[in-house]
Design a protein around this motif. Structure first.
Motif, PDB file in Angstrom:
ATOM      1  N   ILE A  24       0.844  -1.203   0.000  1.00 60.79           N
ATOM      2  CA  ILE A  24       0.000   0.000   0.000  1.00 60.79           C
ATOM      3  C   ILE A  24       0.874   1.245   0.000  1.00 60.79           C
ATOM      4  CG2 ILE A  24      -1.694   1.323   1.298  1.00 60.79           C
ATOM      5  CD1 ILE A  24      -2.857  -1.100  -0.093  1.00 60.79           C
ATOM      6  N   ASP A  25       1.950   1.216   0.772  1.00 55.13           N
ATOM      7  CA  ASP A  25       2.872   2.351   0.812  1.00 55.13           C
ATOM      8  C   ASP A  25       3.489   2.574  -0.570  1.00 55.13           C
ATOM      9  OD1 ASP A  25       4.677   4.108   2.835  1.00 55.13           O
ATOM     10  OD2 ASP A  25       5.912   3.310   1.213  1.00 55.13           O
ATOM     11  N   SER A  59       0.688   3.909  -3.036  1.00 59.39           N
ATOM     12  CA  SER A  59       0.245   5.283  -2.778  1.00 59.39           C
ATOM     13  C   SER A  59       1.288   6.306  -3.211  1.00 59.39           C
ATOM     14  CB  SER A  59      -0.084   5.459  -1.299  1.00 59.39           C
ATOM     15  OG  SER A  59       1.082   5.269  -0.497  1.00 59.39           O
ATOM     16  N   ARG A  60       2.535   5.877  -3.312  1.00 57.33           N
ATOM     17  CA  ARG A  60       3.610   6.781  -3.744  1.00 57.33           C
ATOM     18  C   ARG A  60       4.123   6.438  -5.152  1.00 57.33           C
ATOM     19  NH1 ARG A  60       8.202   6.608  -1.126  1.00 57.33           N
ATOM     20  NH2 ARG A  60       7.919   4.502  -0.297  1.00 57.33           N
TER      21      ARG A  60
END
Length: 411
Positions: free
Chosen positions: A330-331, A334-335
């Motif tokens: 997810i990290d 999202s980036r």
């Protein structure tokens, strides 16, 4: 003597001095060639005879590595017979020996280990034109089909039919003699040692990793892990023109070697929170790296690689993880961090062949590959060599099995 004659005499003396200089240089090179030629002749002579010793290191089961005689290989028209001289012991070899598997590959029948090798041609097939008896060569260990769509596009490392040395069920190169396709053997220049020839394999991996991540002029690079692959990735990134390169490791002795390759270094503590450590790395670099290479392959290093990479950057997984892992995807999503995998090396866009370029890089005098080597062992001490590579005590980096070596074994 008039000024015209004096000028003419000066030019003539200068020309004579240049000729003498050229002759002295030529004589020095001829002597060097003669010395190398005699060494090769003596090596080949020792390989000849009715009862050739073809000792091989054969893995039967976990921690069951045996030395046994194997039949002499019979070469085909496009093969060469090699007297193997140097073989590097890589992490994958150790995993097969220690666990009986590496990634998805499981040892189910006896297999000769070793994939990082150099040797001397003692016989060549009828159709081989570019190699002859006595040539010193580096060995590219993966043979693809050369006909499928992936091979034709240059991605031969992904060929479903590839036969890679020391990958079940294919035998490796930890043996006195081995046959190998001639087109995967690269002649070494006289000033490139056999040890450097064996190290072209990890160097090619480092180069392929940088190509995969599109490292270029001005790239800001972070490398996790200061082993042989981390160091060759470092050497490639700096030679390509990365503006900043930081390499991190938990072993201080390895970081000292990395400094000689021109990198900034950071020593990691044993217990580090990946998110907190990412902030510390950013502060040390003075930037957020756009290219990050995980050359370790642990859960902690994989997480750290993702957290450390700049938004929109590339996180390249070079080290092979052991078993199932949980990643902070997810990290990364999202980036918009791209997560890339690297499998060996290949021809990039049909114009970039990793092995010849690795050889050119090793031959350029700009890269000190021998600094990666920490230990030499004869084949007869192969069990001790594997124990050394497994324990990774202080001062241990790359362990080599070498056929002919002056001095004390295990140095």
């Amino acid at each position: 003597m008039g000024p015209g004659k004096a000028k003419y005499r000066k030019k003539r003396l200068a020309k004579l001095n240049v000729n003498r200089c050229h002759e002295a240089t030529k004589q020095k090179l001829d002597q060097s060639d003669q010395t190398l030629g005699n060494q090769i002749k003596n090596f080949i002579k020792s390989c000849q005879g009715e009862n050739k010793d073809n000792l091989a290191a054969v893995l039967y089961d976990i921690n069951d590595l045996r030395l046994e005689q194997r039949p002499m290989p019979e070469i085909g028209p496009k093969d060469v017979l090699l007297a193997v001289d140097c073989v590097g012991i890589c992490r994958t070899d150790v995993e097969y020996w220690e666990k009986g598997r590496a990634g998805p590959y499981v040892v189910e029948e006896p297999m000769i280990l070793g994939r990082e090798a150099s040797g001397i041609v003692v016989e060549s097939g009828k159709q081989v034109q570019h190699l002859r008896k006595g040539d010193r060569v580096a060995v590219e260990p993966g043979e693809s089909c050369r006909h499928c769509q992936l091979c034709r596009s240059g991605q031969y490392n992904l060929c479903p039919s590839i036969r890679f040395c020391a990958t079940p069920p294919n035998d490796g190169l930890l043996t006195r003699y081995a046959k190998h396709p001639a087109h995967l053997c690269y002649k070494l220049p006289d000033h490139v040692t056999m040890e450097e020839g064996a190290l072209l394999e990890p160097l090619a991996v480092g180069m392929a990793s940088c190509r995969r991540a599109k490292v270029g002029l001005g790239s800001e690079v972070l490398i996790l892990g200061c082993g042989p692959i981390g160091l060759t990735t470092l050497a490639t990134a700096t030679s390509i023109g990365a503006s900043k390169v930081l390499i991190v490791d938990k072993k201080k002795d390895r970081l000292e070697i990395a400094k000689s390759f021109g990198a900034d270094t950071l020593h990691l503590n044993e217990n580090c929170n990946p998110k907190d450590l990412a902030q510390s790395i950013h502060a040390t670099m003075g930037c957020i790296p756009d290219k990050c290479f995980d050359c370790v392959g642990t859960i902690e290093s994989l997480k750290l690689a993702i957290y450390t990479t700049r938004p929109g950057g590339m996180c390249t997984l070079v080290g092979v993880p052991d078993g199932k892992i949980v990643l902070p995807l997810i990290d990364a999503m999202s980036r918009e961090v791209d997560i890339l995998g690297v499998v060996n090396y290949r021809n990039e866009y049909l114009s970039y062949h990793s092995y010849p370029i690795a050889l050119a890089m090793a031959a350029s005098f700009e890269l000190s590959l021998p600094a990666i080597i920490s230990h030499h062992f004869p084949l007869e001490q192969i069990s001790l060599a594997f124990e050394t590579a497994k324990l990774q005590a202080d001062g241990t980096l790359k362990t080599l099995s070498k056929y002919f070596r002056t001095g004390q074994a295990g140095s």
